[in-house]
Design an enzyme around this catalytic site. Structure first.
Site, short mmCIF file in Angstrom:
data_model
loop_
_atom_site.label_atom_id
_atom_site.label_comp_id
_atom_site.label_asym_id
_atom_site.label_seq_id
_atom_site.Cartn_x
_atom_site.Cartn_y
_atom_site.Cartn_z
CB ALA A 65 -0.90 -0.31 1.35
N GLY A 108 1.01 -5.26 0.79
CA GLY A 108 -0.72 -4.96 0.00
C GLY A 108 0.00 -5.49 -1.19
CD GLU A 111 -2.34 -7.03 2.97
OE1 GLU A 111 -1.70 -6.01 2.98
OE2 GLU A 111 -3.15 -7.61 4.29
CD GLU A 131 1.86 -5.02 5.57
OE1 GLU A 131 2.61 -6.67 5.80
OE2 GLU A 131 1.21 -5.31 5.27
N1 CAA Z 1 4.30 2.98 -0.93
C1 CAA Z 1 4.87 4.49 -1.30
N2 CAA Z 1 6.04 4.31 -1.87
C2 CAA Z 1 7.04 3.32 -1.70
C3 CAA Z 1 6.72 2.10 -1.25
C4 CAA Z 1 5.65 2.31 -0.76
N3 CAA Z 1 4.77 0.96 -0.15
N4 CAA Z 1 7.94 1.42 -1.88
C5 CAA Z 1 8.52 1.78 -2.57
N5 CAA Z 1 8.19 3.35 -2.72
C6 CAA Z 1 8.78 4.64 -3.52
C7 CAA Z 1 9.75 4.30 -2.70
O1 CAA Z 1 9.43 5.76 -1.54
C8 CAA Z 1 11.07 5.64 -3.85
O2 CAA Z 1 10.67 6.72 -3.61
P1 CAA Z 1 11.31 8.16 -4.15
O3 CAA Z 1 12.72 7.65 -5.33
O4 CAA Z 1 10.28 9.07 -3.94
O5 CAA Z 1 12.05 8.02 -3.11
C9 CAA Z 1 10.65 4.73 -4.55
O6 CAA Z 1 9.36 4.16 -4.72
C10 CAA Z 1 11.88 3.44 -4.94
O7 CAA Z 1 12.13 2.75 -3.81
P2 CAA Z 1 13.28 2.36 -2.88
O8 CAA Z 1 14.25 3.26 -3.57
O9 CAA Z 1 12.77 2.19 -1.42
O10 CAA Z 1 13.78 1.07 -3.95
P3 CAA Z 1 14.63 0.39 -2.91
O11 CAA Z 1 15.40 -0.50 -3.78
O12 CAA Z 1 16.04 0.29 -2.40
O13 CAA Z 1 14.06 -1.15 -1.90
C11 CAA Z 1 12.59 -2.49 -1.34
C12 CAA Z 1 12.91 -1.81 -2.13
C13 CAA Z 1 13.19 -3.10 -0.03
C14 CAA Z 1 10.91 -2.39 -1.71
C15 CAA Z 1 11.73 -0.71 -0.87
O14 CAA Z 1 11.29 0.48 -0.96
C16 CAA Z 1 10.47 -0.72 0.29
O15 CAA Z 1 10.72 -1.41 1.28
N6 CAA Z 1 9.13 -0.49 0.23
C17 CAA Z 1 8.21 -0.65 1.41
C18 CAA Z 1 7.88 -2.08 1.35
C19 CAA Z 1 6.68 -1.78 2.59
O16 CAA Z 1 7.21 -1.41 4.03
N7 CAA Z 1 5.57 -2.83 2.15
C20 CAA Z 1 4.04 -2.45 3.19
C21 CAA Z 1 3.42 -0.66 2.71
S1 CAA Z 1 2.71 -1.15 3.78
C22 CAA Z 1 0.56 -1.79 3.60
O17 CAA Z 1 1.29 -2.48 2.71
C23 CAA Z 1 -0.47 -1.72 4.37
C24 CAA Z 1 -1.28 -2.97 3.70
O18 CAA Z 1 -1.40 -4.18 4.53
C25 CAA Z 1 -2.53 -2.48 3.13
#
Ligand code: CAA
Length: 257
Positions: A65, A108, A111, A131
């Site tokens: 998400a 998400g 999911e 999360e």
């Molecule tokens: N939401 C918003 N933006 C996201 C995102 C997310 N879930 N995941 C990645 N991005 C964005 C980053 O902020 C970044 O944007 P900027 O260039 O503007 O900074 C861009 O995508 C590229 O990401 P990274 O620079 O972090 O890329 P990476 O290769 O270094 O890492 C990754 C990749 C490990 C997937 C890392 O991006 C990450 O950990 N993302 C978050 C994963 C996460 O925590 N997901 C759970 C979300 S909460 C949820 O899903 C709730 C639910 O159950 C409904």
């Protein structure tokens, strides 16, 4: 309808939806979920479509998400905006949906893949429910569906530690149906989808409904439900054609009736 966060194509009888927010690793914001729901609705009501493939990019199916969208929310805003309910449109679609997953399927994203009917994984796929690292928990079925797929111990470990599993582990533990080389992912998903779309659509839909019932009910009720649908297939022209074609040693010509 013009879409900004997904790409939508019809390839013969297969509807292909590609998540397309590359700068955010396909993070699932409200706009994307609304566009995805609209595309799924249009394929569900399109008689020419027999199966749907949902995919992302090489790097990410979806990284979860959209954290930037959710970050300012407080409890009333989160409750009132009902951010997650529209996602359920994926799991309630009556036609089969194959998730073709390469790269990250996190939070998400994992999911969303689990809401589909089966997951084909590229050897680059990584699944996780991170999360907990954000001070929250899975909100779109992760604690429930992942537990049913991989069992309590692994689901608990993944949800409590945020550890990712790679494609091989995901296959071993029953989360994905098959792992294929990343370069072949879309082709393999399309092959499976075309095969499904060539069968009798009403019987395909009944089969999907019956397998899904296994998650919702007791064994005895599920068997009874399956038996009713099995009998119902005998009310279709396609059952008659399928069995006749077998006896006549020819390929069946299903008419989806
Ligand atoms: N939401 C918003 N933006 C996201 C995102 C997310 N879930 N995941 C990645 N991005 C964005 C980053 O902020 C970044 O944007 P900027 O260039 O503007 O900074 C861009 O995508 C590229 O990401 P990274 O620079 O972090 O890329 P990476 O290769 O270094 O890492 C990754 C990749 C490990 C997937 C890392 O991006 C990450 O950990 N993302 C978050 C994963 C996460 O925590 N997901 C759970 C979300 S909460 C949820 O899903 C709730 C639910 O159950 C409904």
């Amino acid at each position: 309808m013009g879409y900004e966060t997904i790409r939508v194509e019809k390839r013969g009888k297969v509807g292909l939806i590609t998540l397309d927010r590359p700068k955010a690793l396909n993070a699932l914001n409200a706009q994307l979920i609304s566009e995805l729901s609209a595309a799924l609705d249009s394929f569900e009501t399109d008689d020419r479509i027999g199966c749907i493939v949902l995919t992302g990019s090489e790097k990410a199916f979806a990284a979860g998400a959209d954290i930037k969208e959710m970050q300012p929310f407080d409890y009333p805003k989160s409750y009132m905006s009902d951010l997650i309910t529209p996602w359920e449109r994926v799991s309630t679609n009556r036609k089969p949906i194959i998730a073709a997953v390469a790269g990250y399927a996190l939070g998400g994203g994992c999911e969303l893949a689990m809401m589909c009917d089966f997951i084909l994984a590229a050897d680059t796929a990584k699944f996780g429910q991170p999360e907990i690292t954000l001070g929250t928990m899975p909100g779109s079925g992760g604690t429930q569906r992942l537990t049913r797929f991989v069992g309590k111990s692994k689901a608990m470990e993944m949800c409590l530690t945020g550890r990712m599993m790679d494609a091989q582990e995901a296959e071993r533990s029953g989360l994905v149906s098959r792992v294929v080389p990343a370069d072949d992912l879309l082709e393999e998903a399309m092959k499976a989808a075309e095969k499904i779309a060539d069968f009798s659509l009403p019987v395909v839909m009944m089969t999907k409904e019956s397998v899904n019932r296994a998650y919702e009910t007791t064994l005895a009720e599920g068997i009874r439900f399956e038996r009713r649908l099995f009998h119902a297939t005998f009310g279709t022209e396609d059952q008659s054609e399928g069995m006749t074609a077998f006896i006549e040693k020819r390929a069946p010509q299903f008419r989806n009736k």
